[in-house]
Design an enzyme around this catalytic site. Structure first.
Site, PDB file in Angstrom:
ATOM      1  N   ARG A  84      50.285  23.573  -9.623  1.00  0.00           N
ATOM      2  CA  ARG A  84      51.681  23.591  -9.181  1.00  0.00           C
ATOM      3  C   ARG A  84      52.430  22.507  -9.937  1.00  0.00           C
ATOM      4  O   ARG A  84      52.060  21.332  -9.875  1.00  0.00           O
ATOM      5  CB  ARG A  84      51.772  23.342  -7.668  1.00  0.00           C
ATOM      6  CG  ARG A  84      53.198  23.205  -7.167  1.00  0.00           C
ATOM      7  CD  ARG A  84      53.279  23.070  -5.640  1.00  0.00           C
ATOM      8  NE  ARG A  84      54.682  22.949  -5.255  1.00  0.00           N
ATOM      9  CZ  ARG A  84      55.256  21.828  -4.831  1.00  0.00           C
ATOM     10  NH1 ARG A  84      54.551  20.711  -4.680  1.00  0.00           N
ATOM     11  NH2 ARG A  84      56.539  21.811  -4.532  1.00  0.00           N
ATOM     12  N   HIS A 128      62.568  20.479  -8.443  1.00  0.00           N
ATOM     13  CA  HIS A 128      61.887  19.349  -7.792  1.00  0.00           C
ATOM     14  C   HIS A 128      62.773  18.124  -8.070  1.00  0.00           C
ATOM     15  O   HIS A 128      62.348  17.150  -8.701  1.00  0.00           O
ATOM     16  CB  HIS A 128      60.465  19.185  -8.330  1.00  0.00           C
ATOM     17  CG  HIS A 128      59.545  18.404  -7.421  1.00  0.00           C
ATOM     18  ND1 HIS A 128      58.364  18.911  -6.950  1.00  0.00           N
ATOM     19  CD2 HIS A 128      59.641  17.158  -6.894  1.00  0.00           C
ATOM     20  CE1 HIS A 128      57.752  17.991  -6.178  1.00  0.00           C
ATOM     21  NE2 HIS A 128      58.521  16.915  -6.135  1.00  0.00           N
ATOM     22  N   GLU A 173      61.370  20.648  -1.019  1.00  0.00           N
ATOM     23  CA  GLU A 173      61.835  19.711   0.003  1.00  0.00           C
ATOM     24  C   GLU A 173      63.356  19.505   0.044  1.00  0.00           C
ATOM     25  O   GLU A 173      63.845  18.407  -0.238  1.00  0.00           O
ATOM     26  CB  GLU A 173      61.132  18.357  -0.167  1.00  0.00           C
ATOM     27  CG  GLU A 173      59.612  18.450  -0.163  1.00  0.00           C
ATOM     28  CD  GLU A 173      58.926  17.077  -0.130  1.00  0.00           C
ATOM     29  OE1 GLU A 173      59.594  16.072  -0.370  1.00  0.00           O
ATOM     30  OE2 GLU A 173      57.720  17.035   0.140  1.00  0.00           O
ATOM     31  N   ASN A 299      54.606  20.881   2.632  1.00  0.00           N
ATOM     32  CA  ASN A 299      54.107  19.585   2.162  1.00  0.00           C
ATOM     33  C   ASN A 299      53.869  18.720   3.387  1.00  0.00           C
ATOM     34  O   ASN A 299      54.779  18.502   4.187  1.00  0.00           O
ATOM     35  CB  ASN A 299      55.131  18.901   1.250  1.00  0.00           C
ATOM     36  CG  ASN A 299      55.310  19.637  -0.065  1.00  0.00           C
ATOM     37  OD1 ASN A 299      54.557  20.557  -0.382  1.00  0.00           O
ATOM     38  ND2 ASN A 299      56.299  19.221  -0.832  1.00  0.00           N
ATOM     39  N   TYR A 301      52.157  15.055   4.879  1.00  0.00           N
ATOM     40  CA  TYR A 301      51.557  13.740   4.643  1.00  0.00           C
ATOM     41  C   TYR A 301      51.164  13.034   5.934  1.00  0.00           C
ATOM     42  O   TYR A 301      50.138  12.382   5.995  1.00  0.00           O
ATOM     43  CB  TYR A 301      52.512  12.858   3.827  1.00  0.00           C
ATOM     44  CG  TYR A 301      52.615  13.362   2.405  1.00  0.00           C
ATOM     45  CD1 TYR A 301      51.672  12.999   1.463  1.00  0.00           C
ATOM     46  CD2 TYR A 301      53.620  14.263   2.027  1.00  0.00           C
ATOM     47  CE1 TYR A 301      51.711  13.494   0.174  1.00  0.00           C
ATOM     48  CE2 TYR A 301      53.673  14.767   0.740  1.00  0.00           C
ATOM     49  CZ  TYR A 301      52.717  14.379  -0.184  1.00  0.00           C
ATOM     50  OH  TYR A 301      52.754  14.878  -1.457  1.00  0.00           O
ATOM     51  N   GLU A 353      51.519  20.412  -0.902  1.00  0.00           N
ATOM     52  CA  GLU A 353      51.282  18.994  -1.222  1.00  0.00           C
ATOM     53  C   GLU A 353      50.571  18.355  -0.054  1.00  0.00           C
ATOM     54  O   GLU A 353      50.950  18.566   1.102  1.00  0.00           O
ATOM     55  CB  GLU A 353      52.595  18.216  -1.422  1.00  0.00           C
ATOM     56  CG  GLU A 353      53.280  18.463  -2.725  1.00  0.00           C
ATOM     57  CD  GLU A 353      54.546  17.616  -2.894  1.00  0.00           C
ATOM     58  OE1 GLU A 353      54.636  16.515  -2.297  1.00  0.00           O
ATOM     59  OE2 GLU A 353      55.432  18.077  -3.619  1.00  0.00           O
TER      60      GLU A 353
HETATM   61  C1  FCB Z   1      56.867  14.415  -1.711  1.00  0.00           C
HETATM   62  C2  FCB Z   1      57.377  14.827  -3.067  1.00  0.00           C
HETATM   63  C3  FCB Z   1      56.443  14.485  -4.203  1.00  0.00           C
HETATM   64  C4  FCB Z   1      55.772  13.155  -3.999  1.00  0.00           C
HETATM   65  C5  FCB Z   1      55.177  13.060  -2.620  1.00  0.00           C
HETATM   66  C6  FCB Z   1      54.438  11.766  -2.360  1.00  0.00           C
HETATM   67  O1  FCB Z   1      57.962  14.211  -0.867  1.00  0.00           O
HETATM   68  O2  FCB Z   1      57.629  16.206  -3.110  1.00  0.00           O
HETATM   69  O3  FCB Z   1      57.175  14.543  -5.395  1.00  0.00           O
HETATM   70  O4  FCB Z   1      56.648  12.141  -4.266  1.00  0.00           O
HETATM   71  O5  FCB Z   1      56.160  13.227  -1.648  1.00  0.00           O
END
Ligand code: FCB
Length: 472
Positions: A84, A128, A173, A299, A301, A353
């Site tokens: 990707r 992006h 995003e 995405n 985290y 992500e």
């Molecule tokens: C996301 C982004 C990516 C990277 C990660 C850590 O928000 O899409 O580009 O910075 O965080």
């Protein structure tokens, strides 16, 4: 713990599950002014004093434009199914409108062909974040005209590469672009104005729907979708204030995007909260935004914990914290995916992500990034848990292939499973990359063996069971 043991209990994913690694153009490419590339809003933003923690920029980054072949070999060596990446809009159309830059387009053509030659599926993202600066001069995403420029861009890319791309994502995003870029202003273009942010968010969503329709008309088999950054929102306490704020934050992050995309309307409570800052919507816009898509990228985290009293102290949960200050919370990914599946009629989803920044040390050619390795293993297990609960997942991609330019944090935060020495541009596989490669080999070996028991295609989604022992 030897890497073997980490996936010992990680059961089999569906044979067609797509494993990948992810990057984005501005974060790795460099060659900021070469071969006719125009400036993007991130080139401009990096030059504002104090905007980037280490005062750096994307001029050189990982020199990916120069080293792309070596990088593709690296990706192939990992044994992933997909890569990707994003296209830099100002590299292929420097001003965002007007002339196209053949040299820029040629670069992506070589990249895509290079991936295909190595048996890797190209997953391209159009936006992006690196909007052409010239379009920003005319108002950027807050200007409705930008939606038309975006459609031209999407159409041009689809015409040129659509026959070879496995998938095209319109935006990465949109919440980040709108809120961090236009409301808090900590990201490009650095505007601090809520009404502008909300208008930008509407134009991002609208241009997504318009671009889907335009690209579909091109008739390629490429699968089309969008990528959202999402987290479950947890209230810090059960007080009415905390619960109410949590509902609003969930509205602003998740429902503000999911409702229009899948039900064709903005959430009423958020509209009421925004009042005069709510975006102007023209007749027909909402139906366009709700244009059906082939996949949804998520995405993930961490979770968010919301307290009405002010920022929640991330250390108070006693959990592991990454170098970004984000809590490691894998079960939040399961919770999120299950909720999406229950609350909306979502198309198949990907985790587009997932990964962590940790303080790495390169010693004798090795980076023992046990924390990152465990982070990834535990989140893969969380995806499997969601699948076991009936969620239709099609793939998982690690953020990121390489250490790279982490936006306002510059080069201080390292997310790569491959270490980059910014002095020499040498790439070194970290332990997390070695683990991922082993894990993928194991998954591929399983693909060669018959499935145990009467597990047909229809039920294969439920065959991904995972209990990961990470030795953490
Ligand atoms: C996301 C982004 C990516 C990277 C990660 C850590 O928000 O899409 O580009 O910075 O965080």
């Amino acid at each position: 713990m030897p890497s073997q043991e980490i996936y010992r209990h990680l059961h089999r994913f569906p044979d067609d599950f797509v494993w990948g690694v992810a990057t984005s153009a501005f974060q790795i490419e460099g060659a900021a002014t070469e071969d006719g590339k125009g400036p993007s809003i991130w080139d401009t933003f990096c030059r504002q004093p104090g905007a980037i923690a280490d005062g750096s920029n994307g001029d050189v980054a990982c020199e990916h434009v120069k080293r792309w072949e070596q990088d593709l070999d690296l990706i192939a060596d990992l044994g992933v199914d997909a890569y990707r990446f994003s296209m830099s809009w100002p590299r292929v159309r420097p001003g965002g409108s007007g002339v196209w830059n053949e040299k820029g387009m040629d670069f992506y053509e070589r990249l895509v062909d290079g991936l295909l030659a190595r048996g890797i599926k190209p997953y391209l993202t159009l936006n992006h974040w690196d909007l052409p600066e010239e379009l920003q001069q005319q108002g950027g995403w807050a200007n409705r005209d930008t939606t038309h420029r975006f459609v031209e861009y999407a159409q041009g890319v689809s015409r040129r590469l659509g026959d070879r791309l496995a998938s095209i994502t319109t935006h990465n995003e949109p919440w980040v672009i709108a809120v961090l870029g236009h409301e808090t202003g900590i990201f490009a273009p650095g505007i601090k104005h809520r009404a502008t942010a909300m208008q930008a968010t509407h134009h991002l969503l609208l241009s997504h729907g318009m671009a889907l329709q335009a690209m579909r008309a091109e008739g390629h088999a490429t699968r089309l979708g969008i990528v959202l950054n999402l987290s479950p929102m947890h209230a810090a306490t059960d007080t009415a204030e905390d619960l109410e704020k949590t509902r609003l934050e969930d509205g602003r992050l998740l429902r503000w995007y999911m409702d229009p995309l899948f039900t064709g309307s903005y959430p009423e409570d958020v509209l009421a909260h925004l009042g005069a800052d709510a975006p102007q919507v023209s007749p027909g816009d909402m139906a366009t935004i709700a244009t059906p898509m082939d996949f949804l990228g998520v995405n993930y985290y961490s979770r968010s914990v919301i307290s009405a009293a002010g920022p929640w102290d991330v250390h108070s949960s006693g959990r592991e914290i990454t170098d970004m200050g984000w809590e490691v919370y894998p079960e939040g990914l399961t919770e999120l995916l299950v909720r999406m599946h229950q609350d909306y009629s979502v198309p198949p989803m990907y985790v587009t992500e997932n990964g962590g920044a940790f303080k790495d040390q390169l010693q004798d050619g090795r980076v023992h990034d046990t924390q990152r390795r465990d982070y990834i293993a535990r989140h893969i297990a969380a995806v499997a848990d969601a699948m076991q609960q009936g969620v239709h997942m099609e793939g998982y991609m690690v953020w990121s292939l390489l250490d790279n330019f982490e936006w306002a944090s510059g080069y201080e935060k390292r997310f790569g499973i491959v270490h980059v020495d910014y002095e020499t541009q040498a790439r070194t596989l970290k332990d997390s990359a070695l683990w991922y490669r082993d894990f993928l080999r194991h998954q591929k070996a399983l693909r060669q063996t018959p499935r145990p028991g009467p597990i047909g295609k229809a039920s294969s989604q439920h065959n991904a069971v995972a209990v990961v022992s990470t030795g953490a």
